[in-house]
Write an enzyme that holds these catalytic residues in place. Structure first.
Site, PDB file in Angstrom:
ATOM      1  N   HIS A   1       0.859  -1.191   0.000  1.00  0.00           N
ATOM      2  CA  HIS A   1       0.000   0.000   0.000  1.00  0.00           C
ATOM      3  C   HIS A   1       0.891   1.235   0.000  1.00  0.00           C
ATOM      4  O   HIS A   1       1.588   1.501   0.981  1.00  0.00           O
ATOM      5  CB  HIS A   1      -0.923   0.005   1.220  1.00  0.00           C
ATOM      6  CG  HIS A   1      -1.926  -1.106   1.210  1.00  0.00           C
ATOM      7  ND1 HIS A   1      -2.370  -1.733   2.346  1.00  0.00           N
ATOM      8  CD2 HIS A   1      -2.571  -1.715   0.179  1.00  0.00           C
ATOM      9  CE1 HIS A   1      -3.252  -2.674   2.031  1.00  0.00           C
ATOM     10  NE2 HIS A   1      -3.386  -2.670   0.718  1.00  0.00           N
TER      11      HIS A   1
ATOM     12  N   GLU B   1       1.288   3.790   2.971  1.00  0.00           N
ATOM     13  CA  GLU B   1       1.805   3.320   4.258  1.00  0.00           C
ATOM     14  C   GLU B   1       3.328   3.407   4.246  1.00  0.00           C
ATOM     15  O   GLU B   1       4.045   2.401   4.279  1.00  0.00           O
ATOM     16  CB  GLU B   1       1.295   1.910   4.533  1.00  0.00           C
ATOM     17  CG  GLU B   1      -0.220   1.869   4.687  1.00  0.00           C
ATOM     18  CD  GLU B   1      -0.810   0.462   4.660  1.00  0.00           C
ATOM     19  OE1 GLU B   1      -0.031  -0.510   4.686  1.00  0.00           O
ATOM     20  OE2 GLU B   1      -2.051   0.342   4.601  1.00  0.00           O
TER      21      GLU B   1
ATOM     22  N   HIS C   1       3.170  -3.352   7.069  1.00  0.00           N
ATOM     23  CA  HIS C   1       2.105  -2.412   6.720  1.00  0.00           C
ATOM     24  C   HIS C   1       2.096  -1.238   7.691  1.00  0.00           C
ATOM     25  O   HIS C   1       2.821  -1.220   8.680  1.00  0.00           O
ATOM     26  CB  HIS C   1       0.730  -3.103   6.788  1.00  0.00           C
ATOM     27  CG  HIS C   1       0.421  -3.972   5.624  1.00  0.00           C
ATOM     28  ND1 HIS C   1      -0.530  -3.646   4.680  1.00  0.00           N
ATOM     29  CD2 HIS C   1       0.932  -5.166   5.239  1.00  0.00           C
ATOM     30  CE1 HIS C   1      -0.592  -4.596   3.760  1.00  0.00           C
ATOM     31  NE2 HIS C   1       0.280  -5.531   4.084  1.00  0.00           N
TER      32      HIS C   1
ATOM     33  N   GLU D   1       1.700  -4.373  11.521  1.00  0.00           N
ATOM     34  CA  GLU D   1       1.141  -3.037  11.342  1.00  0.00           C
ATOM     35  C   GLU D   1       1.866  -2.047  12.240  1.00  0.00           C
ATOM     36  O   GLU D   1       1.992  -2.264  13.445  1.00  0.00           O
ATOM     37  CB  GLU D   1      -0.354  -3.035  11.708  1.00  0.00           C
ATOM     38  CG  GLU D   1      -1.218  -3.970  10.894  1.00  0.00           C
ATOM     39  CD  GLU D   1      -1.749  -3.308   9.637  1.00  0.00           C
ATOM     40  OE1 GLU D   1      -1.414  -2.138   9.404  1.00  0.00           O
ATOM     41  OE2 GLU D   1      -2.507  -3.958   8.901  1.00  0.00           O
TER      42      GLU D   1
END
Length: 1122
Positions: A825, A828, A922, A1007
């Site tokens: 992504h 990010e 991420h 994350e």
């Protein structure tokens, strides 16, 4: 004894001797009131006392009622059927002519107390006919305040049932209530308050709201509110004023109500009254509700762009027959942005009662046990996968040809690497000399590959004027200087590192300027992996759809993490409300709005619009930049519109833009007006990032957190249902922040998070080569070429064998594999900074790094979505799709990086060398800390409550080991935020597919917060690049500890040790944190939070974010679903 006497009297005897029955019940009441033991005996669960009393009540309504509705007796009364008996008495008494006023008063007073305790109260009232009795009583006693008050109290409870509300509306009760509410008066204020409560409940029904509009009651309500506002000088009747606002709020839930409110000048009335209430803190509930109504009624506008599709167009080689991209391509021009005026959350009103007694469940949890058990299914024949053997030379390298002293050259691939590919691949993704030349540029040769029609769509050579006119020189003090030609020959900073020119200008050289001299800070000691000269060369080899030819100063200078702490921004009380009021002023005072476009990407020939110098200048035409349009709305306020991801019509979150022409010391307000998520960490202490070129020149090249008055809330720009997945009535959200600039003639940049471009990655990889020692095995391969013609690098890192003996080479080949990936992504960017920390640790000289290289072979894809990163996308690749939803069936032409990365893993599974750990890095925009998502059958079953046998739940707890280690050694990591639940919506993500199809038990998404931490060493601080890189290094240390655990020969001892680390007593009392769940509660000032509060029944009266409650948002389509 008395109960027995009363029980014997039940029936005809009681009818004959009412007075005796009354005396007996009076004695029972006296005993209950004076003797606690007697009361408990009568009301105890096993006692028949209440049944006896209720039976006497059913036979004779003259029995004393008061004692039934005190304290805990009420619950027993309801559970024993007392509500139905009261309704029966009420309907019977109503048949007497005239009905007993005393009894009616007594019954309604009791019903008003019983109602809130009985969940079926509304249904029982309707079925018994009590609704009509109460309505008739109200109509006959409009002037009898004593009886009217309890009747209205009961009506208020009746109206809470939606079916009752509709029925009451049909019987004229809405009109009746408007006869009762009156202008300001000191008399009967309690009655008026109850009447407004009942009317507010009735108006929740859209049918009743339409009746109110048709009866022209909106102007009447506004007039009443204004009257009470002016006369209630001491604010003693705030609840009445709030009741009037609640009625207006419920009416404006429908489109007709909003129209009537606007026509009645409601915006101006509520704005003026709210402004007058601002100095009095206790009136905040009125201000909040007024603000909510005004925001809801603010006319919906289209975004000020010609289309919600991206301003950039990239023609795909082919489009899949179904999906959002196919829908985008099939739409005729002009219908992509449909402003939908439907009512928010529109639904048909219920004509029947529905009970929702069961707790809401997360329907996204996977409940199919067959899908929950990993099944190793490589999916492709080995003959097709065999070509990927070329990426695993380390598994067959014998090291016999070269001596260990020259191992660094042997580890580097000296022959052309042919990209392995299936026959289904298009020629574009086949290995070509051009792709090798591109990779050579990373290794220092800086060759520019020729663009060909077969390999590029479109051709994009970026060696343009602006890049070519950058010249680096060094003086005797070793300070670098950059000569940047400018059109006017002045030596001040005016724009990014390019030649700013007017539309139609032929370039800087035509002006004959001498060129500005820009002193470049010497950051070599602070940034060993940064080289401005090399970065410019890397940009020349980067291919973008807009064919960017500019370099942003922050990417050129580099970023040195500040040494000072950056705490979460403390939220100032009422700040969001004040911003909303400023927005409302645009409608009330339209002549004060400039509405001047100063930057517009939809004018490709000249997006920077020249003016007299009264406006800021904006730019985003550089790698990873994202700003579509800038509109000056007031002298020092600008609305900013972000660009959609290419080949999509949404995903607005990432921004990276340049600002110049500012005045020193002036406070500017910036509003990013097309955000899509319903919540953001900007509401909880996160600030935007700013980079000052003047600061960089002064030796402080760094991104710093900045901005005051930061808030995030729903605005009046309507989202097209086409872009909202078919949902109607949705709006965009505004991120607003204010800032002042400290330097004259500065050029500043704002970004959502610390930028990390594709060219930065190429530069860092080239610099990593220089860190290699003879003991490090480092190989850089080209995994594939992207849709946009950029290469996707693949790294292999491990330790060279101790010698070329068979034993050492065998140990080398048989090291477990660790597979890491990041940046699928583009928005990010923190994932790239974590990856940078991992790579630098792996290439380091510490004993831990050496041990780690000796323990594992690392296969790393540091950037899975180069095209998205380059072109400033937030979530998608050039295909317009989220690549982390393509892992189940990636298309080799549309999703080449995912296709080939999965093929590498499938190849490893075929040769029985599946990775020990797979982790995809991420970033998470709505949660704090760093945490992991993994996969567990047992924890998924626990959360879904599906029936499963013990054999179904049998699994090794090893999936928890790595995150548990991280929680012990990494200060930013939070085990409490981790989740190991498998959800249906994530079945096509890397984590789930690698776990399910490749059979990797330790398959994770890691994350990292975009905001900061709320626990541990960094509690209360915003996260920076230093902490993110530290996290990447700590991940490596955790892998080393994991190796020591999994390397134990005694497997039982391993399980015992893992159990000790994990703490197998882990409770599942509360759900393990879901991906979609907010870790932040809503602010108690609901209106100030976000416009999802439009349909709240009541607005809490405190704005502080400290004493708050959870408000999970499981259904937000745009959550961080990695």
């Amino acid at each position: 004894m008395l109960l027995g006497q009363l029980e014997r009297m039940n029936g005809e005897a009681m009818v004959r001797d009412v007075e005796t029955a009354r005396q007996v019940t009076t004695k029972i009441l006296h005993l209950i009131q004076t003797q606690e033991k007697s009361g408990k005996e009568v009301m105890s669960k096993g006692s028949s006392g209440m049944e006896v009393i209720l039976a006497s009540l059913e036979v004779s309504s003259q029995t004393t009622l008061e004692f039934l509705c005190r304290g805990r007796r009420m619950g027993v009364f309801v559970s024993k059927g007392g509500t139905g008996i009261l309704f029966q008495i009420l309907t019977s008494a109503s048949k007497e002519l005239p009905p007993s006023e005393e009894l009616m008063l007594q019954l309604h007073s009791l019903l008003a107390k019983v109602g809130p305790k009985d969940r079926k109260f509304g249904v029982k009232a309707r079925l018994s006919g009590a609704l009509n009795v109460t309505i008739s009583l109200i109509k006959q006693n409009l002037q009898n305040a004593k009886l009217l008050l309890p009747c209205l109290q009961v009506l208020r409870v009746y109206s809470a049932n939606s079916v009752n509300a509709i029925s009451l509306g049909k019987n004229g009760v809405v009109e009746l209530m408007f006869k009762i509410i009156a202008p300001y008066s000191k008399k009967n204020t309690s009655l008026l308050k109850v009447a407004l409560d009942a009317l507010g409940a009735l108006l929740k029904s859209k049918t009743n709201a339409r009746r109110a509009v048709d009866g022209s009651h909106v102007p009447a309500l506004l007039a009443l509110y204004l009257d009470w506002h002016r006369n209630d000088a001491r604010h003693r009747h705030m609840l009445i004023r709030k009741g009037l606002l609640v009625c207006l709020r419920n009416i404006t839930n429908i489109k007709l109500g909003r129209k009537a409110f606007i026509e009645a000048d409601g915006m101006r009335i509520l704005y003026n009254t709210s402004t007058e209430c601002l100095p009095v803190r206790t009136l905040d509930p009125l201000i909040n509700t007024s603000s909510l109504i005004m925001r809801k009624c603010f006319p919906k506008n289209r975004l000020p762009v010609p289309t919600i599709k991206s301003a950039f167009h990239y023609q795909l080689p082919h489009v899949l027959p179904v999906g959002p991209v196919a829908q985008l391509y099939s739409q005729p021009p002009g219908v992509d942005d449909v402003v939908d005026d439907s009512d928010d959350n529109e639904e048909t009103e219920a004509e029947t009662d529905t009970d929702n007694e069961e707790d809401e469940k997360n329907d996204d949890i996977e409940t199919d046990l067959n899908k929950l058990h990993p099944t190793k299914s490589p999916g492709r024949p080995f003959e097709e996968l065999r070509v990927y053997e070329r990426f695993f030379l380390e598994l067959s390298e014998d090291f016999q040809v070269r001596s260990l002293s020259s191992s660094s050259s042997s580890a580097r691939s000296t022959r052309p690497i042919i990209v392995p590919t299936a026959q289904a691949l298009s020629p574009k993704h086949m290995a070509t000399p051009a792709s090798q030349e591109i990779w050579n540029s990373i290794k220092g040769q800086h060759t520019q590959p020729p663009a060909s029609a077969t390999s590029r769509t479109p051709a994009a050579s970026l060696a343009s004027l602006e890049l070519d006119t950058i010249h680096l020189t060094k003086d005797h003090d070793k300070k670098e200087e950059t000569h940047i030609p400018t059109p006017d020959g002045h030596t001040t900073l005016s724009s990014s590192m390019h030649s700013p020119q007017d539309c139609g200008s032929e370039g800087a050289e035509d002006e004959g300027g001498e060129g500005a001299v820009l002193e470049v800070p010497d950051t070599a000691l602070l940034l060993p992996l940064h080289d401005p000269d090399l970065y410019v060369e890397m940009v020349k080899g980067t291919r973008s759809v807009p064919q960017y030819a500019e370099v942003a100063y922050p990417d050129y200078f580099g970023h040195v993490a500040p040494t000072f702490k950056e705490p979460h921004l403390e939220r100032v009380y009422g700040v969001q409300r004040s911003k909303i009021f400023q927005d409302i002023e645009r409608l009330i005072h339209p002549n004060d709005i400039l509405d001047k476009v100063v930057y517009d990407l939809d004018i490709p020939s000249c997006p920077v619009i020249e003016d007299s110098g009264e406006s800021l200048k904006f730019n985003s035409q550089f790698e990873s930049g994202n700003l579509r349009k800038a509109i000056q709305v007031r002298k020092y306020e600008y609305d900013l519109v972000l660009n959609s991801d290419i080949n999509s019509n949404h995903y607005h979150q990432w921004f990276y833009l340049e600002v110049s022409g500012m005045r020193v010391g002036t406070t500017y307000r910036f509003n990013i007006i097309n955000c899509e998520k319903s919540n953001s960490q900007f509401n909880y202490g996160m600030q935007v990032l700013m980079y000052s070129v003047q600061e960089a020149i002064s030796g402080r090249p760094r991104w710093v957190r900045t901005g005051t008055d930061i808030c995030y809330y729903k605005n009046h720009f309507a989202r097209s249902s086409i872009a909202a997945g078919g949902q109607k009535g949705k709006s965009y959200f505004t991120l607003t922040f204010s800032t002042t600039f400290s330097h004259k003639d500065d050029v500043c940049y704002f970004a959502y998070h610390y930028p990390y471009t594709y060219s930065t990655l190429k530069m860092h990889l080239a610099k990593l080569e220089a860190l290699r020692t003879p003991h490090i095995y480092l190989r850089q391969d080209v995994l594939c070429e992207t849709l946009g013609g950029n290469i996707c690098p693949l790294l292999t890192i491990t330790a060279m064998p101790e010698s070329n003996s068979n034993d050492h080479i065998c140990q080398f080949r048989n090291r477990p594999l660790i597979f890491l990936s990041a940046r699928v992504h583009p928005g990010e960017t923190n994932a790239s900074w974590v990856m940078k920390g991992t790579l630098e640790f792996l290439m380091g000289t510490s004993p831990l790094a050496a041990s780690l290289r000796e323990a594992y072979i690392f296969k790393i894809v540091p950037m899975l979505n180069p095209d998205g990163v380059i072109n400033g996308n937030h979530r998608c690749s050039l295909s317009g799709e989220d690549l982390n939803r393509q892992w189940q069936n990636p298309n080799p032409e549309l999703h080449p990086t995912i296709y080939h990365t999965k093929s590498l893993l499938q190849y490893l599974a075929h040769i029985q060398r599946a990775p020990l750990v797979f982790c995809d890095y991420h970033g998470h925009s709505r949660k704090k800390n760093v945490f992991m998502y993994g996969c567990s059958v047992k924890e998924t079953v626990w959360q879904s409550n599906i029936s499963a046998t013990s054999s179904d739940l049998h699994e090794d707890l090893g999936y928890r080991t790595l995150p548990k280690i991280l929680s012990q050694i990494a200060p930013a990591f939070s085990m409490a935020s981790c989740s190991f639940v498998v959800e249906r919506s994530k079945e096509a993500t890397a984590r789930v597919v690698v776990w399910r199809e490749i059979g990797v038990q330790r398959s994770y998404t890691m994350e990292s917060t975009l905001c900061g931490c709320d626990q541990g060493k960094y509690k209360g601080l915003q996260i920076g690049t230093r902490e993110l890189e530290e996290m990447g290094a700590q991940f490596c240390v955790a892998l080393l500890r994991l190796k020591r655990l999994t390397g134990l020969r005694n497997h039982q001892h391993l399980l015992d040790l893992e159990s000790d680390i994990i703490g197998t007593q882990s409770k599942v009392v509360s759900p393990t944190t879901y991906v979609m769940e907010e870790d932040e509660p809503s602010f108690l000032e609901a209106i100030d939070y976000s416009a999802e509060s439009d349909n709240e029944d009541a607005e809490p009266e405190n704005e502080h974010g400290n004493n708050v409650h959870e408000n999970p948002d499981h259904l937000d389509q745009l959550s961080d679903s990695y």
